[in-house]
Design a protein around this motif. Structure first.
Motif, PDB file in Angstrom:
ATOM      1  N   ARG A 106      76.603 -83.922  32.615  1.00 15.09           N
ATOM      2  CA  ARG A 106      76.592 -85.383  32.560  1.00 15.09           C
ATOM      3  C   ARG A 106      75.206 -85.860  32.960  1.00 15.09           C
ATOM      4  NH1 ARG A 106      81.550 -84.575  35.435  1.00 15.09           N
ATOM      5  NH2 ARG A 106      83.333 -85.133  34.137  1.00 15.09           N
ATOM      6  N   MET A 129      74.823 -83.988  36.399  1.00 19.83           N
ATOM      7  CA  MET A 129      75.828 -83.138  37.017  1.00 19.83           C
ATOM      8  C   MET A 129      76.208 -82.056  36.019  1.00 19.83           C
ATOM      9  SD  MET A 129      78.413 -85.846  38.836  1.00 19.83           S
ATOM     10  CE  MET A 129      79.185 -84.604  39.888  1.00 19.83           C
ATOM     11  N   ASN A 157      79.584 -79.887  35.721  1.00 18.93           N
ATOM     12  CA  ASN A 157      80.904 -79.891  36.352  1.00 18.93           C
ATOM     13  C   ASN A 157      80.816 -80.641  37.681  1.00 18.93           C
ATOM     14  OD1 ASN A 157      81.672 -78.600  34.087  1.00 18.93           O
ATOM     15  ND2 ASN A 157      82.240 -76.669  35.032  1.00 18.93           N
ATOM     16  N   ASP A 158      81.120 -79.972  38.808  1.00 15.50           N
ATOM     17  CA  ASP A 158      81.123 -80.751  40.051  1.00 15.50           C
ATOM     18  C   ASP A 158      79.820 -80.637  40.849  1.00 15.50           C
ATOM     19  OD1 ASP A 158      81.463 -78.128  40.719  1.00 15.50           O
ATOM     20  OD2 ASP A 158      83.090 -78.455  42.144  1.00 15.50           O
TER      21      ASP A 158
END
Ligand SMILES: Cc1cc2nc3c(=O)[nH]c(=O)nc-3n(C[C@H](O)[C@H](O)[C@H](O)COP(=O)(O)O)c2cc1C
Ligand code: SF4
Ligand code: FES
Lengths: 416, 190
Positions: free
Chosen positions: B112, B166, B168-169
């Motif tokens: 992202r 980002m 994933n986390d």
């Protein structure tokens, strides 16, 4: 030179956020202990007299909101507290800092707020992309249950309170309180029409107190140390401290907690180290996308809710995005307007059409339209119409950056 | 046979300078799907939640996170609807509304990239352009082997260290061309 006044952020960097014992050693849960010995209404009075105003952006009196919520619908079996942890305003990350570094603080504030309005159930609505904040909050809730700060008969007081974590899923609009309530109920994030306010009909139609993370994080200290202590900070009508998140072209971007009434100049030069390469300051976007541009004429204005409002600017979430000479206000404005187009839910025509049109018209400003002044005036007028005819506050927002940019940077917007 | 083939392909894919697209276009997609990791059954997931409508978003998050391709399948939506006694169309409507949910397969790693004001001010556009170039896809797409999906995001709340993205986390800040390359090649090997 001003210094930071760290009240809400006092534990940040000083305790291990995963350790409830660390929090307790730093006088954690003292506010709650004291609160549970007080009458709920006197807690509300204390917060009201301390002059605390909502830190989520609107600056509404927290005490008044609590009073409304505690008094509405006496026959309702259940009252709720909802923590607005859906931080999504561009340039803002104060709530993330609290949640990642001192999660028990806002949980303690939430429990006190619940006790003061007699709510037995609460939700934290946390932004889905904030994975670290989610992890910290999960652990903190579990630990607070284990130590008896949440659940049945909290610390033997007879007061029960359950707190549940709910995750958002990538919608800025769900940070708006009424939309958040829809989302909490498991629905699409379409706004509800005000009134009724959450205080009357909130989540599951029950009276609900919605507060921001920073607002709630201030409550334990007000209760533990008393309103007189809190009243020494800030100005007469904007009490206490505010966390500003400053980003862009400054040497030390980051988060700074200062007393209300500090100036932008102090924030940029005393705390954030001044401009990168000591270049001249050009503009700041204050309050994020739903905020206002200011130029250097505003550097010495005291940043309080009311003073900024009087001057046509906003304090909003406390975001300060700094631009240096050579940076483009046009690009920033275009970015904000695109943001609104992207985040508009499309439910009402003025906002759906308006946000799209504003983006197109901003592009036209760069595409050799002959009469740019007329176009710009027309854009401001349209945004004004949107503000008065849109269903929810998102449609009322584009006017803020647009009008302020047009006010201070007319020739840049029209030039190409 | 398939295993050998898969192995060779993995070597290609993990080759540091390899462009995903160039290799993946010649490889049948079914060979390079990531292996499901620690999959739970839909029922196991649903059982963790009380059957209340207000749990819908949490359920959709859990179902999506559990799927190796990070998306909500038709079956997942129907099962969630049945479990909560909602119509399938209303569950579909919710899944479609929220940008974190996907109704089509995505990569194992979702990138992202923030395109909000501060990141743009700090040269975030170059980061996005570089990612599109390196991965050979544009925002909104998934690499053919299903390793990466590229998405644009609004402010990730990391503005003090912009530009940011980002995967994933995990958050990656202070991005420049060198750092983007490092991060992506690390994830190519993962
Ligand atoms: C489009 C939109 C987005 C908002 N996003 C947030 C947010 O992310 N966090 C927040 O606390 N308040 C947000 N608000 C403000 C809330 O509606 C509400 O005023 C706030 O939660 C009240 O809490 P407070 O009184 O403690 O400030 C947003 C408002 C609008 C219109
Ligand atoms: S103003 Fe915009 S965001 Fe609000 S309801 Fe209307 S379309 Fe949706
Ligand atoms: S603008 Fe990119 S992280 Fe905030």
């Amino acid at each position: 030179m001003i210094q930071e006044t760290r009240i809400t952020l006092k534990n940040v960097g000083n305790i291990n956020p995963e350790s409830i014992d660390d929090y307790l050693a730093a006088e954690g849960y003292q506010g709650l202990k004291k609160a549970l010995t007080m009458e709920p209404f006197s807690i509300i009075d204390e917060v009201m007299d301390a002059g605390l105003r909502g830190r989520g952006g609107a600056g509404f009196s927290t005490g008044t909101k609590k009073k409304f919520t505690s008094r509405s619908c006496q026959s309702c079996p259940q009252r709720y507290v909802v923590v607005n942890a859906d931080e999504g305003e561009p340039g803002t990350f104060k709530d993330r800092i609290i949640m990642e570094n001192d999660p028990h603080l806002y949980i303690e504030g939430t429990i006190i707020a619940a006790y003061s309005i007699n709510a037995t159930k609460g939700f934290i609505y946390l932004r889905g992309e904030y994975y670290d904040a989610i992890r910290m909050t999960r652990k903190a809730i579990a630990d607070a249950y284990a130590k008896g700060y949440l659940g049945k008969n909290i610390l033997g007081s007879g007061f029960d309170f359950d707190l549940e974590l709910k995750l958002g899923a990538g919608s800025y609009l769900c940070g708006e309180e009424l939309t958040m309530l829809e989302s909490l109920e498991g629905k699409r994030g379409y706004p509800r029409i005000k009134p009724p306010f959450p205080a009357e009909k909130g989540v599951f139609n029950a009276p609900t107190l919605v507060n921001n993370v920073e607002t709630l994080s201030t409550i334990p200290l007000i209760i533990a140390k008393g309103k007189e202590w809190y009243l020494q900070f800030g100005t007469e009508r904007s009490r206490g401290t505010k966390i500003f998140t400053i980003s862009g072209k400054v040497k030390k971007p980051g988060f700074y907690e200062v007393q209300m009434g500090a100036t932008l100049r102090q924030l940029i030069w005393d705390l954030a180290g001044g401009m990168i390469g000591d270049k001249p300051f050009k503009a700041a976007l204050m309050g994020g996308a739903a905020g206002t541009f200011v130029d250097e004429s505003m550097l010495d204005e005291r940043m309080t809710y009311d003073n900024l409002k009087e001057k046509g600017a906003t304090l909003g979430s406390g975001a300060v995005i700094v631009l240096e000479e050579g940076d483009s206000v046009y690009d920033m404005l275009y970015n904000c307007l695109r943001f609104f187009k992207h985040e508009s839910c499309g439910k009402c025509v003025p906002c759906r059409v308006g946000t799209t049109m504003l983006v197109k018209e901003t592009e036209m400003l760069r595409k050799g339209v002959r009469d740019k002044k007329t176009l710009l005036d027309q854009m401001v007028k349209e945004a004004g119409l949107m503000a008065s005819s849109s269903l929810c506050p998102l449609g009322q927002s584009p006017i803020l950056p647009l009008k302020s940019a047009a006010r201070y940077f007319t020739s840049e917007l029209m030039g190409g | 046979m398939a295993a050998v083939f898969h192995c060779i392909i993995q070597i290609f894919i993990t080759f540091p300078n390899a462009k995903e697209t160039a290799l993946c276009t010649v490889i049948p997609v079914r060979f390079c799907k990531p292996n499901p990791y620690g999959n739970m059954s839909t029922k196991e997931i649903l059982d963790k939640f009380e059957a209340r409508q207000d749990n819908l978003l949490m359920i959709l998050h859990a179902l999506q996170d559990n799927h190796p391709q990070n998306y909500l399948t038709e079956e997942a939506l129907s099962d969630a609807a049945k479990y909560l006694k909602l119509t399938k169309s209303s569950v579909y409507g919710v899944a479609k509304y929220y940008s974190m949910f996907s109704l089509k397969p995505r990569g194992k790693y979702i990138i992202r990239v923030c395109v909000s004001p501060v990141c743009e001010l700090m040269k975030g556009k170059e980061v996005l352009a570089q990612l599109e170039e390196t991965l050979g896809i544009i925002a909104g797409e998934t690499t053919p082997c299903g390793r990466f999906s590229l998405e644009i995001a609004e402010c990730l709340g990391q503005c003090q260290e912009a530009p940011s993205m980002m995967i994933n986390d995990k958050v990656f800040n202070h991005l420049d061309s060198k750092k983007v390359n490092e991060v992506i090649s690390k994830y190519r090997h993962k």
